[in-house]
Write an enzyme that holds these catalytic residues in place. Structure first.
Site, PDB file in Angstrom:
ATOM      1  N   CYS A  65       0.783  -1.353   0.061  1.00 22.80           N
ATOM      2  CA  CYS A  65       0.158  -0.006  -0.080  1.00 22.80           C
ATOM      3  C   CYS A  65       0.892   1.280   0.051  1.00 22.80           C
ATOM      4  CB  CYS A  65      -0.935  -0.124   1.223  1.00 22.80           C
ATOM      5  SG  CYS A  65      -2.381   1.111   0.992  1.00 22.80           S
ATOM      6  N   HIS A 149      -3.476  -4.937  -0.197  1.00 25.64           N
ATOM      7  CA  HIS A 149      -3.440  -5.789   0.792  1.00 25.64           C
ATOM      8  C   HIS A 149      -3.302  -7.125   1.083  1.00 25.64           C
ATOM      9  CE1 HIS A 149      -3.767  -1.794   3.341  1.00 25.64           C
ATOM     10  NE2 HIS A 149      -4.570  -1.734   2.437  1.00 25.64           N
ATOM     11  N   GLU A 151      -2.294  -9.061   3.442  1.00 25.30           N
ATOM     12  CA  GLU A 151      -2.251  -9.470   4.690  1.00 25.30           C
ATOM     13  C   GLU A 151      -3.859  -9.497   5.047  1.00 25.30           C
ATOM     14  OE1 GLU A 151      -2.881  -5.460   5.557  1.00 25.30           O
ATOM     15  OE2 GLU A 151      -2.028  -6.478   3.898  1.00 25.30           O
TER      16      GLU A 151
END
Length: 182
Positions: A65, A149, A151
């Protein structure tokens, strides 16, 4: 952080204004540039000199990001404000290396420009919504980044392999450090 802890990493969380010397006192085997709010150009005024020193020292680097945007700026790319940012889940991104589509979560209003790409940059991921750069690798460094993202939790897990790729770079770097000191 949880994805790195799952990989048995010892973590140190540092602010964006941490100096290169302070980072090196921790003897890192890898650096993770995290997500966060802000204008990447304003933040890059602080982070670019440090990122350049990290790259010069061939320390593995992984950005997501805002970290993606900061690594891009330090690598000679530019960013631009998007008319409509990418927000939410279910954003299809194609991995150009294996041609698989990953379903991602995103939350950003800036993107990395595809104009004037330096020769040492390989675009690795593109948005299937608007063809913006979603990932890149620096060809001659152990450094890569993605705009989305990987994660994301709860959410898609299509991109968790990126943490495995980062750990492979860390292991390779640790081996080269130990050989250099032998």
């Amino acid at each position: 952080l949880n994805c790195l802890l799952e990989q048995n990493c010892q973590l140190h969380v540092l602010s964006s204004d941490t100096s290169f010397d302070e980072i090196m006192q921790l003897n890192p085997d890898g650096i993770f540039l995290s997500n966060g709010p802000g204008d990447p150009i304003a933040t890059a005024k602080i982070t670019t000199p440090v990122i350049l020193k990290i790259l010069e020292n061939n320390i593995p680097l992984f950005g997501i990001c805002l970290g993606h945007q900061l690594l891009a700026i330090a690598s000679g790319l530019t960013t631009e404000k998007m008319h409509q940012g990418h927000r939410g889940a279910n954003h299809p991104v194609i991995n150009l290396r294996n041609k698989k589509v990953e379903i991602t979560s995103q939350n950003h209003g800036f993107c990395v420009s595809n104009k004037n790409l330096p020769k040492n940059i390989e675009v690795t991921h593109l948005s299937l919504f608007d063809n913006t750069i979603e990932g890149f690798k620096i060809k001659d460094k152990m450094a890569f980044a993605v705009q989305y993202h990987p994660e994301s939790s709860p959410g898609p897990h299509d991109s968790k392999y990126l943490f495995d790729d980062f750990i492979k770079n860390v292991i390779e770097y640790k081996k080269s450090k130990s050989l250099a000191h032998a």
